[in-house]
Design a protein around this motif. Structure first.
Motif: not given
Ligand code: ACO
Length: 371
Positions: A73-84
């Motif tokens: 992948y190009d980018k991965r979402f940084k976890a915010v609270g429970d959203t991973k």
């Protein structure tokens, strides 16, 4: 922060399945395709959350189906609270054997150096060889109790979820004592090895499984006649595999890159021939056939019944009693008066066809007589 949509990817597009040839230097890709369904794995929406530029490469060695999963992948979402971000490897661990998760470099070097691939033969026994469009194909079959067959099924059966709606992989550990009731039928393409005339490469085309569904026969009905019919020893305990049974075709898959080349027809016909040749098999059934399989089954069963003169014996009776031929509104002629039902049942049983499928074939035949 980007909104949720930017981080969501269509799982069917992100997943790319490749069949790669081993033992011939750098891995050679023979075919590539995408899954049709991923909802059993990634949920109803078939989306993977938390990535941009996501690609999931699922590669299989063409011969023994050694799998490898690579997540890019190009980018991965940084976890915010429970959203991973979805943990893709963790999700796939429920569906794929451990070996799938080795490093991609290790997989590549295994594929590159696997010199045994050039002399590898599919497990089980060879049932049939045929050519299609100048290419050579073989159908092999064996029991799921054979560890080599079981290993291939463990590796490949994620494809059942990818291509058969509502299809579920076999829970091999749970099958345990019924394992010997399962048979597997593989189609492989036999590719020549240009560097050595004695070597060849096998590449998977499709496979099917069948299950022996034991027909219950009360003990008092096991007459000498029946024992003779099913080739059962009269004075010895009956081995489970010699009991009268229905053969049930359970999963049937031809890889997309090989569709519409007659392989489904070859595989189905080869399976039917083995069931017909087995005196303990009384009927051939199919578990949840879809429309495409119903078509395939009709295209195969109908010509077989024509060729062995089963259908030519069936016609609508032309000599009905007068009270049934009078054209009165609402009159319904009983099927038993129109068709020779005992003969139909005899033909059906002889051909080991299940009742609903036989009714379809008889209907097609009768329509062909009036059209
Ligand atoms: N006359 C006219 N057409 C014919 C004839 C004939 N005598 N015989 C075959 N065909 C046509 C069929 O209509 C079909 O045409 P299409 O390709 O345009 O759709 C095609 O030939 C099918 O024949 P094959 O080439 O032998 O079949 P194929 O190898 O493509 O396999 C199958 C068919 C198994 C359904 C394949 O598409 C597949 O694996 N699909 C995904 C998985 C699936 O749906 N499996 C069945 C699930 S049900 C179960 O598992 C029990």
């Amino acid at each position: 922060m980007a909104d949720q949509e930017d981080w969501s990817t269509d799982a069917n597009e992100a997943l790319e399945i490749s069949i790669v040839q081993a033992g011939s230097g750098s891995p050679k890709t023979l075919s590539t395709f995408h899954p049709q369904f991923t909802y059993p794995i990634f949920g109803e929406e078939e989306r993977i959350f938390g990535y941009q530029g996501l690609r999931v490469n699922l590669r299989f060695a063409a011969h023994d189906l050694r799998p490898n999963i690579e997540v890019l992948y190009d980018k991965r979402f940084k976890a915010v609270g429970d959203t991973k971000a979805t943990n893709i490897e963790e999700t796939l661990k429920e569906w794929m054997p451990e070996v799938s998760f080795e490093k991609v470099g290790a997989f590549n070097s295994h594929i590159q150096n696997d010199s045994s691939a050039r002399h590898w033969k599919p497990p089980g026994e060879l049932l049939e060889s045929y050519t299609s469009k100048g290419r050579k194909f073989e159908i092999w079959s064996g029991e799921l109790t054979d560890p080599a067959i079981r290993q291939i099924i463990e590796r490949i059966q994620i494809l059942i979820s990818f291509f058969i709606e509502g299809g579920t992989p076999l829970q091999l550990d749970d099958l345990d004592w019924t394992l010997s009731r399962w048979r597997v039928y593989f189609i492989y393409e036999k590719l020549s090895d240009l560097s050595s005339p004695n070597a060849s490469h096998y590449s998977i085309v499709g496979y099917s499984t069948s299950y022996r569904f034991v027909t219950y026969i009360p003990h008092q009905r096991l007459t000498p006649h029946l024992l003779h019919d099913f080739n059962l020893p009269p004075d010895k305990p009956i081995a489970p595999n010699s009991l009268p049974h229905r053969a049930r075709i359970s999963q049937f898959l031809i890889l997309p890159s090989h569709h519409s080349h007659g392989h489904g027809t070859h595989l189905y016909n080869a399976m039917v021939q083995t069931f017909l040749a087995d005196p303990t098999c009384v009927e051939i059934t199919v578990e949840d056939p879809n429309e495409a399989f119903d078509d395939l089954r009709d295209y195969c069963d109908y010509p077989r019944l024509l060729a062995n003169n089963s259908l030519s014996q069936i016609s609508l009776t032309t000599s009905l009693p007068p009270h049934l031929t009078q054209k009165r509104p609402g009159i319904r002629v009983p099927t038993s008066k129109l068709l020779p039902l005992p003969l139909l049942e005899h033909i059906r049983k002889k051909n080991k066809i299940a009742p609903r499928q036989f009714a379809r074939l008889v209907e097609m035949h009768l329509l062909s007589l009036i059209s």
